[in-house]
Design a protein around this motif. Structure first.
Motif, mmCIF file in Angstrom:
data_model
loop_
_atom_site.group_PDB
_atom_site.id
_atom_site.type_symbol
_atom_site.label_atom_id
_atom_site.label_comp_id
_atom_site.label_asym_id
_atom_site.label_seq_id
_atom_site.Cartn_x
_atom_site.Cartn_y
_atom_site.Cartn_z
ATOM 1 N N VAL A 156 -52.037 13.008 -21.886
ATOM 2 C CA VAL A 156 -51.465 14.327 -21.586
ATOM 3 C C VAL A 156 -52.396 15.431 -22.059
ATOM 4 O O VAL A 156 -52.534 16.466 -21.400
ATOM 5 C CB VAL A 156 -50.070 14.459 -22.232
ATOM 6 C CG1 VAL A 156 -49.533 15.877 -22.079
ATOM 7 C CG2 VAL A 156 -49.100 13.468 -21.592
ATOM 8 N N ILE A 159 -54.942 15.858 -19.391
ATOM 9 C CA ILE A 159 -54.356 16.493 -18.208
ATOM 10 C C ILE A 159 -54.170 17.989 -18.429
ATOM 11 O O ILE A 159 -54.470 18.815 -17.553
ATOM 12 C CB ILE A 159 -53.012 15.816 -17.846
ATOM 13 C CG1 ILE A 159 -53.258 14.376 -17.392
ATOM 14 C CG2 ILE A 159 -52.287 16.604 -16.750
ATOM 15 C CD1 ILE A 159 -51.994 13.563 -17.234
ATOM 16 N N ILE A 160 -53.668 18.357 -19.619
ATOM 17 C CA ILE A 160 -53.488 19.774 -19.928
ATOM 18 C C ILE A 160 -54.823 20.505 -19.913
ATOM 19 O O ILE A 160 -54.935 21.634 -19.413
ATOM 20 C CB ILE A 160 -52.800 19.937 -21.305
ATOM 21 C CG1 ILE A 160 -51.354 19.444 -21.227
ATOM 22 C CG2 ILE A 160 -52.824 21.395 -21.766
ATOM 23 C CD1 ILE A 160 -50.650 19.420 -22.566
ATOM 24 N N TYR A 184 -48.359 24.633 -25.608
ATOM 25 C CA TYR A 184 -47.687 25.068 -24.385
ATOM 26 C C TYR A 184 -47.013 26.420 -24.597
ATOM 27 O O TYR A 184 -47.055 27.299 -23.741
ATOM 28 C CB TYR A 184 -46.663 24.013 -23.959
ATOM 29 C CG TYR A 184 -45.712 24.464 -22.882
ATOM 30 C CD1 TYR A 184 -46.129 24.560 -21.556
ATOM 31 C CD2 TYR A 184 -44.394 24.801 -23.185
ATOM 32 C CE1 TYR A 184 -45.253 24.975 -20.556
ATOM 33 C CE2 TYR A 184 -43.514 25.215 -22.203
ATOM 34 C CZ TYR A 184 -43.954 25.303 -20.889
ATOM 35 O OH TYR A 184 -43.083 25.729 -19.913
ATOM 36 N N CYS A 204 -38.912 27.545 -16.981
ATOM 37 C CA CYS A 204 -40.190 27.465 -17.700
ATOM 38 C C CYS A 204 -40.651 28.800 -18.276
ATOM 39 O O CYS A 204 -41.600 28.835 -19.060
ATOM 40 C CB CYS A 204 -41.271 26.886 -16.778
ATOM 41 S SG CYS A 204 -41.579 27.899 -15.312
ATOM 42 N N SER A 256 -51.476 24.382 -18.865
ATOM 43 C CA SER A 256 -50.328 24.116 -19.730
ATOM 44 C C SER A 256 -49.082 23.681 -18.952
ATOM 45 O O SER A 256 -48.228 22.975 -19.492
ATOM 46 C CB SER A 256 -50.002 25.357 -20.563
ATOM 47 O OG SER A 256 -49.635 26.441 -19.716
ATOM 48 N N TYR A 257 -48.936 24.089 -17.695
ATOM 49 C CA TYR A 257 -47.736 23.735 -16.932
ATOM 50 C C TYR A 257 -47.619 22.224 -16.747
ATOM 51 O O TYR A 257 -46.518 21.690 -16.636
ATOM 52 C CB TYR A 257 -47.769 24.425 -15.562
ATOM 53 C CG TYR A 257 -46.490 24.280 -14.775
ATOM 54 C CD1 TYR A 257 -46.360 23.314 -13.779
ATOM 55 C CD2 TYR A 257 -45.380 25.087 -15.043
ATOM 56 C CE1 TYR A 257 -45.181 23.167 -13.057
ATOM 57 C CE2 TYR A 257 -44.195 24.954 -14.332
ATOM 58 C CZ TYR A 257 -44.105 23.993 -13.335
ATOM 59 O OH TYR A 257 -42.930 23.853 -12.641
ATOM 60 N N SER A 258 -48.745 21.522 -16.720
ATOM 61 C CA SER A 258 -48.728 20.069 -16.540
ATOM 62 C C SER A 258 -48.136 19.347 -17.740
ATOM 63 O O SER A 258 -47.828 18.152 -17.659
ATOM 64 C CB SER A 258 -50.151 19.549 -16.283
ATOM 65 O OG SER A 258 -51.018 19.903 -17.349
ATOM 66 N N LEU A 301 -44.553 18.666 -16.725
ATOM 67 C CA LEU A 301 -44.589 17.786 -15.545
ATOM 68 C C LEU A 301 -44.956 16.367 -15.957
ATOM 69 O O LEU A 301 -44.370 15.386 -15.464
ATOM 70 C CB LEU A 301 -45.588 18.327 -14.526
ATOM 71 C CG LEU A 301 -45.594 17.648 -13.157
ATOM 72 C CD1 LEU A 301 -44.232 17.775 -12.488
ATOM 73 C CD2 LEU A 301 -46.682 18.238 -12.272
ATOM 74 N N SER A 302 -45.887 16.218 -16.895
ATOM 75 C CA SER A 302 -46.264 14.891 -17.395
ATOM 76 C C SER A 302 -45.083 14.234 -18.094
ATOM 77 O O SER A 302 -44.827 13.037 -17.916
ATOM 78 C CB SER A 302 -47.444 15.006 -18.369
ATOM 79 O OG SER A 302 -48.577 15.554 -17.733
ATOM 80 N N LYS A 329 -55.704 20.590 -15.958
ATOM 81 C CA LYS A 329 -54.777 21.237 -15.028
ATOM 82 C C LYS A 329 -54.070 22.470 -15.592
ATOM 83 O O LYS A 329 -53.498 23.243 -14.830
ATOM 84 C CB LYS A 329 -53.718 20.224 -14.568
ATOM 85 C CG LYS A 329 -54.290 19.024 -13.829
ATOM 86 C CD LYS A 329 -54.911 19.434 -12.500
ATOM 87 C CE LYS A 329 -55.393 18.223 -11.712
ATOM 88 N NZ LYS A 329 -55.983 18.609 -10.406
#
Length: 496
Positions: free
Chosen positions: A444, A447-448, A325, A387, A453-455, A458-459, A451
């Motif tokens: 995760v 998901i990353i 991230y 962020c 790195s921002y997720s 959020l996850s 979607k």
């Protein structure tokens, strides 16, 4: 004084047992943290691809989960528990010693799977035995127990660091990798998803120039006093056949309880025999018919496990992906700077567990859990808001580690307190926590990948909120279970 005389007296009475359980958890920490930094050197040693070497991570984590689940079968007697701890801690030293001899990735995966099984058994048994030993005062000593995991996890990479290769440790004819690139690959490999490393082509053949073997041999020697400490405890309790004294110290707990039951049928079984005789979740119902056991009894197990599934899932996904991230948009942090984040996170967990020792004495586990779970949500929310701030990422990482640090021992003490220290909940909670760490990392990671790195944050926010909600449901089930016990106690008095 931070602790009153009663706690100090209890500690002195159980000094050797307590120090032994703490030492095996130090061994656990050594083993769990050494694989990550050395994984690239092990890739060179086995001459495998980046994708193949990640299976070593999987084999260790998967077998750790299995070991945690089956560790509960060794809790029936102290003899079984100490024997399992002795074998497991000795296996860790043996594994450290033979890892440098593994020149095939499949053999290395099998060896690390054995280490994972040993670690899982240690995790379950040490927690169970401390809970049995201290019962209502166990929260203080559980915090110290889990501090030793963090201590081992901090010491292990420091010992390995001087022996790690700064450049590619397989010297091929056509590939030369910069130190920065190798540093980036090493940190990215610690996450369970290595699909994003396919762009890097490292040589499969060539002269192996790594010195990582010395790190593993040093760790084998450092860990060797742990099985010796367990053996000495077994000797003290007259559990070693060749060293038994004429009056065994521990005919006391298991055999004396059986003798008492055999000679006087009217006497109720002793507390120790009641605690140590449970072999499964259903046998913890204390002889009641299954249909008479309230739903809240099983709900406490399930919800306690789910809360730890979520919180340990955050620990796993954050430590695994915070580096990825940080080096991606919008952070775009330098590789070397981002590599410090995981160390900051684990240092915060270690310091948090140390600080939680006096707090666990002053405050009830339920109150500490409420504060910690709230702190996790607030910290992740602030990380989402800021962020783009590199400085706050370090600050947030530290506070997140602090809030997460004491959730597991607090939940273990809280749940066992509700269920009257029968030891059954520990196996469920340890297994659920390990499962959460593994599953959330994979989820995760996917998901990353889809979607972005921002997720990642959020996850973490979603998982934290789910854990918070589940904890409040657990409080409701606790209240319902207490009412059931009160009603049952009233019926007993009426019958009498």
């Amino acid at each position: 004084m931070l602790l009153d005389e009663r706690i100090v007296t209890l500690f002195k009475q159980n000094l050797q047992h307590t120090l032994t359980y703490w030492s095996v958890f130090f061994s656990f920490g050594l083993c769990i943290a050494l694989l990550g930094p050395t994984i690239l050197d092990l890739r060179c040693q086995t001459q495998s691809t980046l994708q193949e070497i990640t299976w070593v991570f999987f084999s260790q984590q998967f077998c750790l989960l299995i070991g945690s689940a089956v560790g509960g079968i060794f809790k029936k007697t102290l003899f079984c528990s100490l024997t399992a701890l002795f074998v497991s801690s000795l296996l860790i030293s043996v594994v450290f010693a033979i890892i440098p001899l593994c020149h095939n990735v499949l053999v290395l995966a099998v060896v690390m799977a054995v280490a994972g099984l040993a670690m899982g058994v240690i995790d379950t048994i040490a927690n169970i035995q401390l809970v049995k030993l201290y019962q209502k005062d166990s929260a203080v000593f559980l915090q110290a127990l889990h501090f030793f995991i963090g201590l081992g996890a901090l010491v292990s990479p420091l010992i390995a660091d001087p022996f790690l290769s700064e450049t590619n440790c397989l010297q091929g004819n056509n590939t030369s990798n910069a130190t920065e690139v190798m540093h980036h690959i090493r940190h990215t490999l610690t996450s369970p998803s290595a699909s994003n490393l396919s762009q890097y082509e490292l040589p499969m053949e060539g002269e192996v120039v790594t010195q990582v073997s010395y790190a593993f041999w040093i760790m084998a020697l450092i860990n060797l006093p742990v099985p010796i400490a367990v053996f000495l405890l077994m000797k003290r309790e007259s559990m070693v056949p060749c060293c038994r004294s004429s009056s065994p110290l521990l005919l006391t707990r298991d055999e004396l309880a059986m003798e008492t039951q055999g000679t006087d049928a009217q006497d109720p079984p002793s507390k120790d025999s009641d605690m140590e005789g449970h072999g499964s979740l259903f046998s913890c119902c204390r002889g009641e018919r299954l249909q008479d056991v309230p739903v809240s009894f099983f709900g406490i197990y399930i919800l306690g496990g789910l809360v730890l599934f979520m919180t340990d899932g955050i620990v796993g996904e954050y430590s695994g992906f915070v580096y990825s991230y940080a080096v991606a948009n919008p952070m775009n942090m330098a590789h070397k700077t981002a590599g410090c984040l995981a160390s900051v996170f684990w240092a915060a967990i270690t310091v948090g567990r140390l600080g939680a020792i006096p707090l666990s004495y002053r405050f009830k586990p339920a109150g500490l859990l409420l504060v910690n779970l709230s702190g996790v949500i607030v910290t992740v929310l602030l990380l989402l808001i800021f962020c783009k701030s590199t400085a706050f990422l370090f600050v947030g990482t530290w506070f997140l580690g602090m809030f997460l640090s004491s959730i597991f021992p607090c939940m273990l003490a809280y749940t066992e307190d509700i269920l009257e220290y029968q030891g059954c909940a520990t196996t469920v909670l340890v297994t659920s926590a390990g499962m959460g760490e593994m599953v959330c990392q994979v989820m995760v990671g996917l998901i990353i990948h889809i979607k972005g790195s921002y997720s990642f944050l959020l996850s973490g926010m979603i998982i934290g909120c789910l854990g918070f909600i589940l904890f409040f449901i657990l409080l409701f089930f606790h209240r319902t279970y207490k009412q059931h016990l009160t009603v049952g106690l009233g019926k007993t008095h009426i019958t009498e």
